[in-house]
Scaffold this active site. Sequence first.
Site, short mmCIF file in Angstrom:
data_model
loop_
_atom_site.label_atom_id
_atom_site.label_comp_id
_atom_site.label_asym_id
_atom_site.label_seq_id
_atom_site.Cartn_x
_atom_site.Cartn_y
_atom_site.Cartn_z
N GLN A 291 -8.91 -3.76 0.80
CA GLN A 291 -8.49 -4.89 1.54
C GLN A 291 -9.47 -5.24 2.37
OE1 GLN A 291 -4.83 -3.69 3.45
NE2 GLN A 291 -4.58 -5.74 4.12
N ARG B 270 -8.97 -7.87 17.13
CA ARG B 270 -7.89 -7.88 16.03
C ARG B 270 -6.42 -7.39 16.67
NH1 ARG B 270 -8.48 -3.09 11.80
NH2 ARG B 270 -9.17 -1.37 13.33
N ARG C 122 1.66 4.72 -3.93
CA ARG C 122 0.62 5.69 -3.85
C ARG C 122 -0.35 5.81 -5.19
NH1 ARG C 122 2.51 4.91 0.81
NH2 ARG C 122 3.38 6.81 1.98
N ASN D 72 -2.30 1.48 -13.37
CA ASN D 72 -1.98 1.30 -14.82
C ASN D 72 -0.70 0.30 -14.96
OD1 ASN D 72 0.25 3.06 -14.01
ND2 ASN D 72 -0.95 4.86 -15.31
N VAL E 57 0.83 -1.27 0.23
CA VAL E 57 -0.14 0.10 0.03
C VAL E 57 0.74 1.26 -0.24
CG1 VAL E 57 -1.93 -1.22 1.08
CG2 VAL E 57 -0.17 0.01 2.59
N ARG F 7 9.73 -4.98 -6.28
CA ARG F 7 9.34 -5.92 -5.48
C ARG F 7 9.74 -7.31 -5.84
NH1 ARG F 7 8.54 -3.05 -0.85
NH2 ARG F 7 7.02 -1.25 -1.27
#
Length: 318
Positions: free
Chosen positions: A196, A255, A190, A271, A187, A282
Amino acid sequence: PMRIIAPECVILDEFEQQSLPARIEFCGRICYKSEDRITSESALPFVRKMLELKHSSVLEMGILTLQIQGAGPEAIASLYACQPRYIQIDQFKPSSLLITGSIRAFRELWQLNPQEELPLAILHFLHARHSIFFEDLSALAKPANAAFTINKIPLAEVDQLPAPLHSKHRYLAVKCVANRAVTHELVRHRPCSFLQESQRYCRYGADKFGNEVTFIKPLFFTEESLEFALWQESMLHCERNYLKLLKTASPQAARTVLPNSCKTEIIANANLSEWYHILLLRTSPAAEPSMREIMLPLLAQLAKRFPMHFSQLNPNAK
């Protein structure tokens, strides 16, 4: 109980074949894991509810490409002066503009620039085709400038654009099933839009979740190792405490004892230019191993599907 699964990324091909309301509902329901409520009649009420609640991020999953003719230099300069957020704008053919953005981006283009003629003309055009997304906006009482000719460009035509335009105007939605440490990194990109699975709303102690928490198998440890046994013991302990807390506390309170290893689902929409940037970072040897675990197979898929953009990426380059 406790479930352990492998991570994965899935390109949402069926997403591109659906109507805009259906796409937005499909993505929006991942937050609540309420996909079982999707019917042939549920998309429009879902969209209206999101608009009513001002959950604008859901509207980012509906992408449109427009071709605009009849916009003179002054109108074009005024459009650029608006500094539109998250909208791709390019000159396309003689005296023509190519504009791609989400439903949210087109709404905000007018909301932030209510006196400008071109945003108003775009709004009128989109309202005529997709009224549900724009019927709450007061601008529709004001007539649009008839000098502009606006057409919607089908995805098949977007895929025929030259490579530089294609990379900017071709969007792709990908669903990743990963642990929360991975999505915390994802995330950070940007220019993407994300939706999610929400631990705040999802009650994993319910029957629909099998009354158990699902964890992502860590690639760092082999199943026969002492490290894996320690990890598994830790996850069981977290799950046990979480399920106990659910008896007296809300999911958003319970949680707080859940770890990064929890499985989550996230839809990332961007895009191809941004996907190139994501995969460049990554899939490199320096990337976090769990992120690389899901991004390497995604790169392999995209290199086959869009070789002009991704085939030159070398995940082993240092």
